[in-house]
Write a protein that holds these residues in place. Structure first.
Motif, short mmCIF file in Angstrom:
data_model
loop_
_atom_site.label_atom_id
_atom_site.label_comp_id
_atom_site.label_asym_id
_atom_site.label_seq_id
_atom_site.Cartn_x
_atom_site.Cartn_y
_atom_site.Cartn_z
N LYS A 138 15.20 6.79 2.99
CA LYS A 138 15.08 8.24 3.00
C LYS A 138 13.98 8.74 2.07
N ASN A 139 13.55 7.89 1.14
CA ASN A 139 12.48 8.30 0.24
C ASN A 139 11.10 7.91 0.78
N ARG A 140 11.07 7.38 2.00
CA ARG A 140 9.81 7.14 2.69
C ARG A 140 9.66 8.18 3.80
N TYR A 141 8.54 8.15 4.51
CA TYR A 141 8.34 9.14 5.57
C TYR A 141 7.56 8.52 6.72
N SER A 142 7.45 9.26 7.80
CA SER A 142 6.70 8.81 8.97
C SER A 142 5.71 9.89 9.38
N VAL A 143 4.69 9.49 10.13
CA VAL A 143 3.66 10.43 10.57
C VAL A 143 3.39 10.19 12.06
N GLU A 144 3.31 11.29 12.80
CA GLU A 144 2.93 11.23 14.21
C GLU A 144 1.57 11.91 14.36
N LYS A 167 4.54 15.44 10.08
CA LYS A 167 5.27 14.59 9.14
C LYS A 167 6.74 14.59 9.51
N ILE A 168 7.35 13.39 9.52
CA ILE A 168 8.74 13.25 9.94
C ILE A 168 9.52 12.51 8.86
N LEU A 191 0.83 -1.19 0.00
CA LEU A 191 0.00 0.00 0.00
C LEU A 191 0.88 1.26 0.00
N GLN A 192 0.56 2.18 -0.89
CA GLN A 192 1.27 3.45 -0.99
C GLN A 192 0.32 4.58 -0.62
N VAL A 193 0.80 5.48 0.23
CA VAL A 193 -0.06 6.55 0.75
C VAL A 193 0.73 7.85 0.79
N ASP A 194 0.18 8.89 0.20
CA ASP A 194 0.80 10.20 0.30
C ASP A 194 0.35 10.91 1.58
N TYR A 195 1.14 11.86 2.02
CA TYR A 195 0.88 12.55 3.29
C TYR A 195 -0.48 13.26 3.33
N PRO A 196 -0.99 13.82 2.23
CA PRO A 196 -2.30 14.49 2.31
C PRO A 196 -3.42 13.61 2.84
N PHE A 197 -3.31 12.30 2.70
CA PHE A 197 -4.32 11.41 3.28
C PHE A 197 -4.37 11.60 4.79
N PHE A 198 -3.22 11.53 5.44
CA PHE A 198 -3.16 11.69 6.90
C PHE A 198 -3.51 13.12 7.31
N GLU A 199 -3.06 14.06 6.52
CA GLU A 199 -3.31 15.48 6.81
C GLU A 199 -4.80 15.78 6.79
N GLN A 200 -5.51 15.24 5.80
CA GLN A 200 -6.94 15.50 5.72
C GLN A 200 -7.69 14.75 6.82
#
Length: 254
Positions: A243-249, A235-236, A215-224
């Motif tokens: 390094k081309n992935r990210y984390s969310v708190e 976003k972290i 599953l691929q998810v862009d940050y706007p999903f979590f943001e919305q």
């Protein structure tokens, strides 16, 4: 749950998975190549995580998708209690044996989100780590349901819970970059042979056994999602080797 149709049609891609095999049976058998590489890469996450999140003796931490227990081993002395849960019976039994003498560690198998809901109702969990897990969720709907569980639990128990979702794969992600990034680390830290064995096994699973696409998810999903419920979100970058992935708190509050 928040409405998903606008998300999926305008921002995100839904991946058809009906012609692919689930990863479930992969986790319910011995995977020493994965365990070894995951252990080494988890150490990198731990070092970065501890710099950003110093724990206290009052923290009750949930490791969602604990696998062979690498993160539990690294964090167990930093928390009042750490709870590991996993869908794999093999990993759960390994962890139970590994931590049988650790009074502040408990491990249990889950078979669905209903088990997670029961656990949150019975334990005063205030920190959650979901490391390299959500890419194995089947859809954005399932991911939304996962987030809803913590949101509703925080409201019901009137207790804040901080959820860190780490190692998220964005859309238009290039898997080749993942291989290259870990390759450099494998050369630097001298586990190249083990890494190459892991890559061979991974390619067999994805190409020959045709496993589900991650599953691929862009940050706007979590943001919305956070905006819909007035949640604090951050976003972290740089917590993991990728390094081309990210984390969310996300901080879920009553």
């Amino acid at each position: 749950m928040i409405a998903q149709s606008s998300f999926h049609s305008n921002i995100f891609m839904r991946v058809k998975m009906d012609k692919y095999n689930s990863w479930n049976d992969y986790w319910n058998k011995e995977n020493p190549e994965f365990d070894e590489v995951m252990g080494l890469t988890t150490e990198v996450f731990y070092e970065n995580f501890r710099k950003r999140y110093p724990h206290t003796s009052a923290d009750v931490l949930l490791d969602y998708g604990c696998g062979p227990g690498v993160l539990i081993q690294l964090l167990k002395d930093d928390c009042k209690k750490i709870i590991g849960i996993d869908a794999s019976s093999i990993y759960v039994e390994k962890c139970k044996h590994l931590f049988q003498n650790e009074s502040n560690v408990s491990v249990q198998q889950i078979t669905g989100f209903h088990d997670l809901i029961e656990l949150l109702s019975s334990e005063d969990i205030n920190q959650v780590i979901t490391l390299s897990v959500i890419q194995y969720f089947r859809s954005l709907d399932q991911l939304t349901e996962y987030l809803d569980i913590f949101r509703l639990s925080a409201q019901k128990k009137r207790r804040a819970v901080r959820v860190l979702i780490a190692d998220i794969i964005p859309l238009r992600h290039r898997m080749l970059m993942d291989f290259i990034e870990i390759l450099f680390d494998a050369v630097k830290r001298k586990y190249l042979f083990r890494y190459l064995k892991f890559i061979a096994k991974y390619l067999k699973e994805t190409v020959i056994n045709r496993r589900e696409r991650k599953l691929q998810v862009d940050y706007p999903f979590f943001e919305q999602y956070a905006s819909s419920y007035n949640l604090t979100i951050c976003k972290i970058n740089g917590l993991t080797n990728h390094k081309n992935r990210y984390s969310v708190e996300i901080l879920f509050t009553p």
